[in-house]
Design an enzyme around this catalytic site. Structure first.
Site, short mmCIF file in Angstrom:
data_model
loop_
_atom_site.label_atom_id
_atom_site.label_comp_id
_atom_site.label_asym_id
_atom_site.label_seq_id
_atom_site.Cartn_x
_atom_site.Cartn_y
_atom_site.Cartn_z
NE ARG A 40 -4.03 -1.97 2.13
CZ ARG A 40 -4.77 -2.46 3.11
NH1 ARG A 40 -4.53 -2.10 4.36
NH2 ARG A 40 -5.75 -3.29 2.85
CD GLU A 52 -5.11 -7.87 -4.80
OE1 GLU A 52 -5.63 -8.95 -4.52
OE2 GLU A 52 -5.31 -6.83 -4.14
CD GLN A 57 -5.66 -20.97 -3.52
OE1 GLN A 57 -4.84 -20.60 -4.35
NE2 GLN A 57 -6.36 -22.04 -3.66
CB THR A 58 -0.72 -16.86 0.78
OG1 THR A 58 -0.61 -17.83 -0.25
CG2 THR A 58 0.48 -16.98 1.70
CE1 TYR A 97 -2.67 -24.12 -3.16
CE2 TYR A 97 -1.82 -22.60 -1.50
CZ TYR A 97 -2.67 -23.63 -1.86
OH TYR A 97 -3.51 -24.16 -0.94
CE1 TYR A 135 -10.24 -10.03 -5.06
CE2 TYR A 135 -8.05 -10.56 -5.90
CZ TYR A 135 -8.86 -10.05 -4.90
OH TYR A 135 -8.30 -9.55 -3.76
CG ASP A 153 -11.97 -11.02 -1.03
OD1 ASP A 153 -13.06 -10.58 -0.58
OD2 ASP A 153 -10.88 -10.80 -0.47
CB CYS A 209 -21.60 -6.63 15.32
SG CYS A 209 -21.72 -8.19 14.43
CB CYS A 212 -19.28 -3.41 12.16
SG CYS A 212 -19.68 -3.40 10.41
FE1 SF4 Z 1 -21.49 -7.45 12.17
FE2 SF4 Z 1 -20.74 -5.50 10.47
FE3 SF4 Z 1 -20.53 -8.05 9.75
FE4 SF4 Z 1 -22.94 -6.93 10.02
S1 SF4 Z 1 -21.37 -6.38 8.50
S2 SF4 Z 1 -22.32 -8.98 10.76
S3 SF4 Z 1 -22.59 -5.54 11.75
S4 SF4 Z 1 -19.41 -7.04 11.43
#
Ligand code: SF4
Length: 333
Positions: A40, A52, A57-58, A97, A135, A153, A209, A212
């Protein structure tokens, strides 16, 4: 908003307002949380392409060191195209691979010979190159050239499946939804953000979550499937380490073999021979965990073998386990 997401489940549609909210949320999160990874450092298409291919697979953690060494040895597509295949395989040794390394080398020659070393800029043109599929073409075009083409992916497919609570999510649907959602201002970052979210937050077994950035848009907020523990096979194998006058004995795998053709390895130890145990180590290939015994024995192998100085052995395309054994024995770096 949730109605819109439900609609998205059926049609892959997202209103322009909710798409923008999604893009803002995930790009803001990516800017603050993206991992500092060597590929990056800039948006050079050659670096994007090599990373890429290596990442297929790694795991990221394994690829980092290989990528940095590969870039030192083959800093651009011209250097890679000019290199001998054995040198490319040696640089790949241990990454597994090996078809990927041979494909990379062959495609580098095409880019140099047919495109004067300049990468085509669109995903459509990139996909015409040997070894570059949908991809990889989309990843290069979006990250290096800002083309708004989505990348899907396994991580992205899982994230979209959870967002829409679609138990029947599949690659075709995921590509449609991702293409609909992609940021046209920052397509490369958007694609990387989606993959990063799947790799670090919306992970297969335990999505976090609470961390997220798009949880308010998510219909699931929990795993809809539990990842089954992978069944791993356990095996033992014994290699003979013959050393004499600063040279080590190696055998070449069959050129027509399915696995690691043409690469060099230690000879298998003869059964029932008089053996002295030197050391053991662990090595994994795909779903098999090997306990590797390394022994000294008098009998040389029955099949063809060659002696190599330690310096020369280090530059050979060695199998991953052979390199590991020679390193542990202190014969190579
Ligand atoms: Fe949880 Fe976000 Fe995945 Fe939904 S998208 S399951 S809120 S981590």
């Amino acid at each position: 908003m949730l109605d819109t997401i439900s609609k998205m489940k059926e049609t892959g549609q997202f209103s322009s307002t909710s798409s923008r909210r999604f893009q803002d949320a995930i790009l803001g999160w990516y800017d603050a949380n993206k991992r500092d990874l060597p590929w990056r450092a800039n948006r050079n298409p050659y670096r994007v392409w090599v990373s890429e291919i290596m990442l297929q697979q790694t795991r990221v953690a394994v690829v980092i060191g290989y990528f940095e060494r590969f870039m030192e040895q083959f800093p651009d597509v011209h250097t890679l195209a000019r290199a001998r295949e054995s040198a490319v395989l040696a640089a790949w040794s241990g990454l597994g691979y090996y078809r990927r390394a041979r494909g990379l080398h062959a495609t580098a020659k095409v880019i140099v010979n047919q495109f004067e070393g300049t990468f085509p800029k669109s995903a459509r043109e990139l996909q015409n190159l040997p070894g570059i599929g949908r991809y990889t073409a989309a990843a290069i075009a979006s990250i290096a050239f800002d083309e708004p083409c989505a990348v899907v992916d396994g991580n992205v497919e899982r994230v979209l499946g959870r967002l829409t609570n679609a138990a029947d999510m599949n690659a075709r649907k995921a590509w449609t939804i991702a293409q609909h959602l992609i940021s046209h201002k920052r397509p490369g970052d958007f694609n990387q953000a989606m993959m990063e979210l799947g790799a670090t937050v919306c992970t297969p077994a335990k999505p976090v979550c609470g961390e997220c950035p798009v949880s308010t848009l998510c219909k699931t907020k929990a795993p809809i499937e539990t990842a089954k523990p992978e069944l791993r096979i356990k095996k033992e194998i014994t290699y003979a380490l013959h050393i004499t006058k600063g040279r080590v004995c190696l055998v070449k795998r069959p050129a027509a073999g399915r696995l690691m053709p043409g690469m060099w390895e230690l000879p298998l130890a003869a059964a029932n021979a008089n053996q002295e145990s030197l050391f053991t180590l662990r090595h994994s290939i795909t779903n098999t965990d090997y306990k590797v015994h390394v022994v000294r024995q008098k009998n040389l192998p029955d099949n063809d073998f060659q002696w190599f100085s330690f310096a020369k052995a280090e530059r050979l395309p060695l199998t991953g386990v052979a390199r590991k054994v020679l390193r542990k024995a202190g014969l190579i770096e």
